[in-house]
Design an enzyme around this catalytic site. Structure first.
Site, PDB file in Angstrom:
ATOM      1  NE  ARG A 252      82.387 -21.151   8.971  1.00 63.41           N
ATOM      2  CZ  ARG A 252      82.853 -20.548  10.060  1.00 63.41           C
ATOM      3  NH1 ARG A 252      84.059 -19.991  10.034  1.00 63.41           N
ATOM      4  NH2 ARG A 252      82.136 -20.510  11.172  1.00 63.41           N
TER       5      ARG A 252
ATOM      6  CD  GLN B 217     103.464  -8.096  -9.330  1.00 68.28           C
ATOM      7  OE1 GLN B 217     103.040  -7.567 -10.353  1.00 68.28           O
ATOM      8  NE2 GLN B 217     104.712  -7.959  -8.926  1.00 68.28           N
TER       9      GLN B 217
ATOM     10  CG  PHE C 173     103.698 -14.679 -15.163  1.00 69.95           C
ATOM     11  CD1 PHE C 173     105.063 -14.493 -15.011  1.00 69.95           C
ATOM     12  CD2 PHE C 173     102.952 -14.982 -14.041  1.00 69.95           C
ATOM     13  CE1 PHE C 173     105.664 -14.596 -13.765  1.00 69.95           C
ATOM     14  CE2 PHE C 173     103.537 -15.087 -12.790  1.00 69.95           C
ATOM     15  CZ  PHE C 173     104.900 -14.896 -12.655  1.00 69.95           C
TER      16      PHE C 173
END
Length: 392
Positions: free
Chosen positions: A219, A187, A90
């Site tokens: 962060r 998915q 893919f």
């Protein structure tokens, strides 16, 4: 032979869900904290997913493509760096490289398993190679013995694209304990799903901590002054997705057991169909979750293969044309493309060229059906190949 009506074919639906998923969503809702920093569902899912795959660490992210991109960034891939990828996969496998400015170098795959050919990968490694990305195609684990040797010989580390390989094993070891990062997808069509989502397992605590910071806009966890330490993006998974995935993970073992029972039956039936060659495996792949039921029709044209897929769908099967070789797509050439033409690549990827033309796959929910339905599936394939594939 009498035609099969669509009413006779009763395949399970996908995704599979029930009151367990509903309860998990309510649990996440009632927390009152719906993102991972304040909630607990993502943290718990990461612990459970890592334990299931025998991995020291797991990081949940927004999707499987981001999982690959983040892992590559943690491994140091940047502009101009080369990453060896299978030509038959893919497009996310190559696009994750190219999004970082890296050059995806497609190499050929094994004609039996459709997995990355270690010899072809070795031939493609250069001084600019930063990583090697095997894809465990349809749940068949790549030849990790040879690929680990290649990594040791060349210094180019492995990133496993495990989007099809939840719960897979190589020589009795889960993907997460093979000593290299592995990227997963959740998915909607995958072996466990929340519609979208992804994860990366890491063997190294330092890589995991770096990935955590980068997946949260650079962060640190405890930052309260917006002192972003490094570049990154927002790849954080939300609490609702993680809650669903915790239940999906609990379903996985039973589903894998069923598919492992059904595939030998379907593969044997398909092998008896003139012109059909089912995907092979590797005895060292000791657990195959069977993301797809794949088969080839050697000699068929791409146009006739596509007609065959349409006819299978009309017959009630969840059928798909297999992936197109990545270099046979316009997307591959849009950015950070290699300094060779599609025809140059094609000459060294003959198997991928063939698979682009002649490969078909059925969704893994097919393999969750009972044995009577598996016989009906094979019969539909046989009759459709005889009718549509008569020009082979």
């Amino acid at each position: 032979m009498a035609a099969i009506s669509r009413q006779e074919l009763e395949l399970p639906g996908w995704p599979q869900f029930g009151d367990e998923e509903r309860g998990a969503l309510i649990r996440a809702l009632d927390q009152g904290q719906w993102w991972r920093i304040g909630g607990s569902e993502v943290d718990e899912f990461e612990r459970e997913f890592a334990a299931y795959h025998h991995a020291p660490h797991a990081l949940a992210v927004t999707n499987g493509t981001h999982a690959l991109e983040l892992a590559l960034q943690v491994m140091g891939v940047g502009p101009g760096d080369e990453v060896v990828v299978p030509a038959f996969t893919f497009i996310s496998s190559s696009q994750a490289v190219q999004r970082l400015g890296g050059v995806a170098v497609p190499v050929d795959v094994d004609p039996d398993t459709y997995c990355l050919d270690p010899a072809a990968a070795r031939a493609a490694v250069t001084a600019r190679t930063k990583a090697i990305m095997p894809v465990h195609m349809a749940g068949v684990v790549c030849d990790m013995d040879e690929l680990d040797k290649l990594a040791a010989d060349t210094g180019a580390p492995i990133l496993q694209d495990a989007a099809h390989a939840h719960g897979a094993e190589w020589r009795g070891r889960r993907v997460g304990e093979l000593g290299s990062p592995a990227a997963f997808s959740f998915q909607n069509g995958k072996l466990m799903t929340a519609g979208e989502g992804g994860a990366v397992t890491f063997p190294d605590a330092g890589q995991y901590e770096t990935a955590f910071v980068r997946h949260s806009c650079g962060r640190p966890r405890t930052d309260r002054s917006y002192l972003h330490q490094t570049s990154g993006s927002n790849f954080r998974m939300g609490e609702f997705s993680a809650a669903v995935l915790r239940v999906q993970l609990a379903r996985l073992d039973g589903q894998i057991a069923t598919r492992e029972q059904r595939w030998p039956l379907l593969a044997g039936l398909l092998a008896d169909v003139p012109g059909v060659v089912p995907q092979g495996s590797d005895a060292r792949c000791t657990r195959n979750p069977h993301y797809m039921a794949m088969f080839r029709i050697p000699g068929i044209t791409e146009e006739r293969r596509n007609e065959l897929v349409d006819a299978l769908i009309a017959g009630g099967l969840p059928a798909f044309a297999a992936f197109r070789a990545v270099y046979r797509t316009p997307a591959f050439w849009e950015s950070a493309a290699p300094q060779e033409s599609a025809e140059d690549i094609a000459r060294r990827c003959p198997v991928s060229e063939e698979l682009t033309r002649d490969c078909v796959w059925l969704h893994h929910r097919t393999l969750l059906a009972d044995e009577e339905q598996i016989h009906l599936v094979a019969r539909i394939v046989a009759e459709t190949v005889a009718a549509v594939g008569s020009g082979v």
